[in-house]
Motif scaffolding. Structure first.
Motif, PDB file in Angstrom:
ATOM      1  N   ASN A  64      20.617   1.232   9.114  1.00 32.10           N
ATOM      2  CA  ASN A  64      21.104   2.615   9.017  1.00 32.10           C
ATOM      3  C   ASN A  64      19.967   3.630   8.933  1.00 32.10           C
ATOM      4  OD1 ASN A  64      23.860   1.895   9.101  1.00 32.10           O
ATOM      5  ND2 ASN A  64      23.787   1.371   6.938  1.00 32.10           N
ATOM      6  N   LEU A  65      18.897   3.389   9.693  1.00 32.40           N
ATOM      7  CA  LEU A  65      17.770   4.307   9.711  1.00 32.40           C
ATOM      8  C   LEU A  65      17.970   5.381  10.775  1.00 32.40           C
ATOM      9  CD1 LEU A  65      14.873   1.708   9.427  1.00 32.40           C
ATOM     10  CD2 LEU A  65      15.819   3.128   7.601  1.00 32.40           C
ATOM     11  N   SER A  66      17.698   6.600  10.420  1.00 34.52           N
ATOM     12  CA  SER A  66      17.776   7.712  11.376  1.00 34.52           C
ATOM     13  C   SER A  66      16.573   7.660  12.303  1.00 34.52           C
ATOM     14  CB  SER A  66      17.763   9.041  10.628  1.00 34.52           C
ATOM     15  OG  SER A  66      18.860   9.121   9.759  1.00 34.52           O
ATOM     16  N   PRO A  67      16.724   8.130  13.521  1.00 33.61           N
ATOM     17  CA  PRO A  67      15.573   8.183  14.430  1.00 33.61           C
ATOM     18  C   PRO A  67      14.480   9.065  13.824  1.00 33.61           C
ATOM     19  CG  PRO A  67      17.620   8.592  15.614  1.00 33.61           C
ATOM     20  CD  PRO A  67      17.950   8.593  14.162  1.00 33.61           C
ATOM     21  N   ASP A  68      13.291   8.516  13.707  1.00 33.89           N
ATOM     22  CA  ASP A  68      12.171   9.242  13.113  1.00 33.89           C
ATOM     23  C   ASP A  68      10.955   8.323  13.093  1.00 33.89           C
ATOM     24  OD1 ASP A  68      10.723  11.245  11.887  1.00 33.89           O
ATOM     25  OD2 ASP A  68      12.134  11.531  10.248  1.00 33.89           O
ATOM     26  N   THR A  69       9.858   8.816  12.553  1.00 36.22           N
ATOM     27  CA  THR A  69       8.657   8.007  12.353  1.00 36.22           C
ATOM     28  C   THR A  69       8.615   7.574  10.899  1.00 36.22           C
ATOM     29  OG1 THR A  69       7.473   9.150  14.103  1.00 36.22           O
ATOM     30  CG2 THR A  69       6.139   7.977  12.479  1.00 36.22           C
ATOM     31  N   TYR A  70       8.422   6.274  10.690  1.00 33.85           N
ATOM     32  CA  TYR A  70       8.403   5.693   9.350  1.00 33.85           C
ATOM     33  C   TYR A  70       7.028   5.084   9.073  1.00 33.85           C
ATOM     34  CZ  TYR A  70      13.455   6.188   9.374  1.00 33.85           C
ATOM     35  OH  TYR A  70      14.722   6.706   9.419  1.00 33.85           O
ATOM     36  N   TYR A  71       6.597   5.220   7.834  1.00 36.13           N
ATOM     37  CA  TYR A  71       5.343   4.622   7.369  1.00 36.13           C
ATOM     38  C   TYR A  71       5.727   3.513   6.411  1.00 36.13           C
ATOM     39  CZ  TYR A  71       3.473   8.852   9.377  1.00 36.13           C
ATOM     40  OH  TYR A  71       3.167   9.855  10.262  1.00 36.13           O
ATOM     41  N   LEU A  72       5.261   2.298   6.693  1.00 36.21           N
ATOM     42  CA  LEU A  72       5.619   1.146   5.874  1.00 36.21           C
ATOM     43  C   LEU A  72       4.377   0.512   5.281  1.00 36.21           C
ATOM     44  CD1 LEU A  72       7.509   0.903   8.733  1.00 36.21           C
ATOM     45  CD2 LEU A  72       8.667  -0.567   7.139  1.00 36.21           C
ATOM     46  N   GLU A  73       4.554  -0.102   4.119  1.00 32.58           N
ATOM     47  CA  GLU A  73       3.472  -0.844   3.490  1.00 32.58           C
ATOM     48  C   GLU A  73       4.077  -2.078   2.838  1.00 32.58           C
ATOM     49  OE1 GLU A  73      -0.395  -0.166   0.629  1.00 32.58           O
ATOM     50  OE2 GLU A  73       1.338   1.148   0.358  1.00 32.58           O
ATOM     51  N   PHE A  76       1.991  -7.685  -1.964  1.00 33.53           N
ATOM     52  CA  PHE A  76       2.293  -8.905  -2.705  1.00 33.53           C
ATOM     53  C   PHE A  76       1.083  -9.203  -3.567  1.00 33.53           C
ATOM     54  CE2 PHE A  76       3.016 -13.493  -3.264  1.00 33.53           C
ATOM     55  CZ  PHE A  76       4.375 -13.501  -3.563  1.00 33.53           C
ATOM     56  N   ILE A  77       1.297  -9.488  -4.831  1.00 34.32           N
ATOM     57  CA  ILE A  77       0.179  -9.698  -5.747  1.00 34.32           C
ATOM     58  C   ILE A  77      -0.702 -10.856  -5.259  1.00 34.32           C
ATOM     59  CG2 ILE A  77       1.383 -11.238  -7.342  1.00 34.32           C
ATOM     60  CD1 ILE A  77      -0.093  -9.522  -9.573  1.00 34.32           C
ATOM     61  N   GLY A  78      -1.997 -10.630  -5.272  1.00 25.91           N
ATOM     62  CA  GLY A  78      -2.951 -11.630  -4.807  1.00 25.91           C
ATOM     63  C   GLY A  78      -3.246 -11.530  -3.319  1.00 25.91           C
ATOM     64  N   TYR A  79      -2.695 -10.485  -2.661  1.00 25.01           N
ATOM     65  CA  TYR A  79      -2.894 -10.288  -1.225  1.00 25.01           C
ATOM     66  C   TYR A  79      -3.274  -8.843  -0.946  1.00 25.01           C
ATOM     67  CZ  TYR A  79      -0.721 -14.808  -0.355  1.00 25.01           C
ATOM     68  OH  TYR A  79      -0.446 -16.141  -0.318  1.00 25.01           O
ATOM     69  N   ARG A  80      -4.008  -8.631   0.129  1.00 26.26           N
ATOM     70  CA  ARG A  80      -4.375  -7.282   0.553  1.00 26.26           C
ATOM     71  C   ARG A  80      -3.146  -6.630   1.203  1.00 26.26           C
ATOM     72  NH1 ARG A  80      -9.141  -8.034   3.421  1.00 26.26           N
ATOM     73  NH2 ARG A  80     -10.129  -7.790   1.412  1.00 26.26           N
ATOM     74  N   ALA A  81      -2.807  -5.420   0.775  1.00 28.47           N
ATOM     75  CA  ALA A  81      -1.661  -4.704   1.329  1.00 28.47           C
ATOM     76  C   ALA A  81      -1.893  -4.411   2.806  1.00 28.47           C
ATOM     77  CB  ALA A  81      -1.433  -3.411   0.558  1.00 28.47           C
ATOM     78  N   GLN A  82      -0.812  -4.305   3.558  1.00 29.67           N
ATOM     79  CA  GLN A  82      -0.907  -3.986   4.979  1.00 29.67           C
ATOM     80  C   GLN A  82       0.045  -2.834   5.283  1.00 29.67           C
ATOM     81  OE1 GLN A  82      -0.034  -7.258   7.601  1.00 29.67           O
ATOM     82  NE2 GLN A  82      -0.531  -6.088   9.425  1.00 29.67           N
ATOM     83  N   LYS A  83      -0.435  -1.867   6.079  1.00 29.34           N
ATOM     84  CA  LYS A  83       0.354  -0.692   6.439  1.00 29.34           C
ATOM     85  C   LYS A  83       0.697  -0.719   7.918  1.00 29.34           C
ATOM     86  CE  LYS A  83      -1.774   2.191   2.903  1.00 29.34           C
ATOM     87  NZ  LYS A  83      -2.479   3.438   2.611  1.00 29.34           N
ATOM     88  N   ALA A  84       1.789  -0.039   8.261  1.00 27.19           N
ATOM     89  CA  ALA A  84       2.201   0.091   9.661  1.00 27.19           C
ATOM     90  C   ALA A  84       2.946   1.405   9.837  1.00 27.19           C
ATOM     91  CB  ALA A  84       3.086  -1.079  10.066  1.00 27.19           C
ATOM     92  N   VAL A  85       2.916   1.909  11.055  1.00 26.24           N
ATOM     93  CA  VAL A  85       3.670   3.116  11.414  1.00 26.24           C
ATOM     94  C   VAL A  85       4.605   2.716  12.547  1.00 26.24           C
ATOM     95  CG1 VAL A  85       3.542   5.471  12.296  1.00 26.24           C
ATOM     96  CG2 VAL A  85       1.744   4.611  10.784  1.00 26.24           C
ATOM     97  N   GLN A  86       5.877   3.090  12.419  1.00 25.41           N
ATOM     98  CA  GLN A  86       6.854   2.730  13.438  1.00 25.41           C
ATOM     99  C   GLN A  86       7.757   3.924  13.735  1.00 25.41           C
ATOM    100  OE1 GLN A  86       7.206  -0.410  15.110  1.00 25.41           O
ATOM    101  NE2 GLN A  86       8.435   0.946  16.375  1.00 25.41           N
ATOM    102  N   THR A  87       7.861   4.295  15.004  1.00 25.30           N
ATOM    103  CA  THR A  87       8.780   5.347  15.421  1.00 25.30           C
ATOM    104  C   THR A  87      10.037   4.681  15.965  1.00 25.30           C
ATOM    105  OG1 THR A  87       6.960   6.845  15.928  1.00 25.30           O
ATOM    106  CG2 THR A  87       9.090   7.344  16.929  1.00 25.30           C
ATOM    107  N   LEU A  88      11.187   5.106  15.444  1.00 25.65           N
ATOM    108  CA  LEU A  88      12.463   4.529  15.845  1.00 25.65           C
ATOM    109  C   LEU A  88      13.291   5.563  16.598  1.00 25.65           C
ATOM    110  CD1 LEU A  88      13.378   2.755  12.491  1.00 25.65           C
ATOM    111  CD2 LEU A  88      12.422   1.711  14.534  1.00 25.65           C
ATOM    112  N   VAL A  89      14.033   5.089  17.596  1.00 20.06           N
ATOM    113  CA  VAL A  89      14.956   5.953  18.333  1.00 20.06           C
ATOM    114  C   VAL A  89      16.377   5.466  18.075  1.00 20.06           C
ATOM    115  CG1 VAL A  89      13.260   6.556  20.106  1.00 20.06           C
ATOM    116  CG2 VAL A  89      14.742   4.581  20.446  1.00 20.06           C
TER     117      VAL A  89
END
Length: 121
Positions: A64-73, A76-89
């Motif tokens: 149920n995500l609206s079309p837009d650009t989302y920033y995700l991260e 998990f403890i003990g791991y390096r965080a990872q980021k991503a950017v995703q544009t949805l239509v």
């Protein structure tokens, strides 16, 4: 004239409603490729921030995500965080996987409190 008005009414009804987008994926250990149970995902859209936990196998679904650009991260403890950017239509279904690299947690040695005797005061 009534026929033209009816035509516009039915034309408006036949326009498909905007369908929400869906984002799915898995948070994995980069070296073993095993899912990281209950990894945390942070989703940011504008000023809105939402977080959720992946399942036992590291899988997640954001629907149920609206079309837009989302920033995700993914974290998990003990791991390096990872980021991503995703544009949805509209109506899009996207799979976005995260592969987190282990990162050792350096613990500080615990120091005992100094015991002070009445003579030291």
């Amino acid at each position: 004239m009534k026929i033209i008005a009816l035509f516009f009414c039915f034309s408006a009804l036949s326009v498909p409603a905007s369908r929400p987008a869906t984002l799915t994926g898995t948070v994995r250990d980069a070296s073993t490729k095993e899912g990281l149970p209950y990894a945390t995902l942070c989703l940011k859209r504008g000023k809105q921030v939402q977080s959720l936990a992946a399942d036992l196998h590291g899988r997640f679904t954001l629907s149920n995500l609206s079309p837009d650009t989302y920033y995700l991260e993914a974290v998990f403890i003990g791991y390096r965080a990872q980021k991503a950017v995703q544009t949805l239509v509209t109506g899009q279904r996207v799979t976005l996987d995260f592969n987190l690299a282990p990162e050792p947690i350096l613990l500080q040695p615990e120091t005992s409190p100094k015991v002070v005797s009445p003579q030291d005061l």
